[in-house]
Scaffold this motif. Sequence first.
Motif, short mmCIF file in Angstrom:
data_model
loop_
_atom_site.label_atom_id
_atom_site.label_comp_id
_atom_site.label_asym_id
_atom_site.label_seq_id
_atom_site.Cartn_x
_atom_site.Cartn_y
_atom_site.Cartn_z
N MET A 1 0.84 -1.19 0.00
CA MET A 1 0.00 0.00 0.00
C MET A 1 0.88 1.25 0.00
O MET A 1 1.75 1.39 0.83
N ASP A 85 -5.68 7.38 -3.60
CA ASP A 85 -5.20 6.33 -2.69
C ASP A 85 -5.69 6.61 -1.27
O ASP A 85 -5.94 5.71 -0.49
N LYS A 111 -12.66 0.63 -4.10
CA LYS A 111 -12.80 -0.16 -2.87
C LYS A 111 -11.51 -0.24 -2.05
O LYS A 111 -11.53 -0.54 -0.85
N ASN A 112 -10.37 0.05 -2.68
CA ASN A 112 -9.09 0.01 -1.94
C ASN A 112 -8.69 1.34 -1.31
O ASN A 112 -7.72 1.42 -0.57
N THR A 113 -9.44 2.39 -1.64
CA THR A 113 -9.10 3.71 -1.12
C THR A 113 -9.29 3.77 0.39
O THR A 113 -10.25 3.26 0.93
N ARG A 133 -16.39 -0.18 4.56
CA ARG A 133 -14.96 -0.49 4.72
C ARG A 133 -14.38 0.02 6.04
O ARG A 133 -13.37 0.75 6.03
N ARG A 136 -10.72 0.02 6.57
CA ARG A 136 -9.89 0.96 5.79
C ARG A 136 -10.25 2.41 6.15
O ARG A 136 -10.17 3.31 5.32
#
Length: 379
Positions: A1, A85, A111-113, A133, A136
């Motif tokens: 990451m 990001d 979805k990864n933010t 999330r 996250r």
Amino acid sequence: MSVKNITVLGSGIMGHGIAQVSAMSGYNVVLRDIEQQFLDKAMEKIRWSLEKLVTKEKITKQESDAILGRIKTIVDLKEAVKGADLIIEAVPEIMELKKKVYSELDQVADKNTVFASNTSTLPITEIANTTSRPERFIGIHFFNPPQLMKLVEVIPGQKTGPEVLNLTVDYVKSVKKEPVVCKKDVPGFIVNRLFIPMVHEACWLKQRENLKLEEIDSAVKFNLGFPMGIFELADFTGMDVIHKATIELQIRDKKVIFPHPDVEKLFNEKKLGQKSGEGFYKYSDEKYERIQLDETLAKKCNPISLAANILNNAAWLVTNKASDIAEIEKAAQLGLGLKKPIFETGREIGIKNIVTELNNLAKKYGVFYEPDPLLVSMQ
């Protein structure tokens, strides 16, 4: 990451400050707000701030241009978060507003933010749970103004993943700030847990001992190692901020604060401190002036109840595994400008004397003052 692209939501004092420090450290930044006029105002302020740095020869004109070139302004939320990001949300401190922002954000962000909320008092876990999330999601509390203040509190929620915590701490260091991790999502985190209750305690001390503002403030400055008096610091912070934080702290934990009616009274009378020309003190319309404090005035006030208040809350943070003494001292030094460590002041006064003071106050005014087990064990 890793983080290259950052979106900042909200372009007010905190938002544009965070955007500026991020761009100064080489990140690509999108600054987003609900209207272009807010974004234009924010960019004017960033330009002004960078021009000052150029004038002082802290950066070159070319560097200033390059920093500005790394900041884009976008109104459309979906477009603003594309490829981000890390998203740092800096909208006003209203829980319903933040939840509304995150429900929209959750739909459009990758979805990864990672989501980071720049809140000073609101519960991270509660906001995180409104998204899909929570692992996250993290709290990232910059201090005002972000361009100048070195401290950033990093607050993981109950479900925040360790890699998200590490990523956030690395980001804070990369923008040349000092991270302090509040290991548990407790009311007030670290700095506001120390500061906000102390403002109320100073009001109680003034009432109980019939003291003048300047006498208490002189004692706080000269005997407790604060950069200015507690009432002066409250006026500098703003009664709107203190009143809002008081309500949030009280909702979450009745024992953290013993509210004095003067704070709410000043807020209701729109006496917000320096920003409105009057708070605890009156201010002229001219440039910022300091209150006249001196060591003679300091002798008229024994600030032991204030020292006891801040120490009791610091001890609570340790007992409840939200922090440790070294991190608390770092937060107090960078966030409140303390010239002397809190526990060192406690040892000078005598921990036994502090505990006695708390026990006496508890007998007179109730359980709020009961000493934390850590202080009792340190006698």
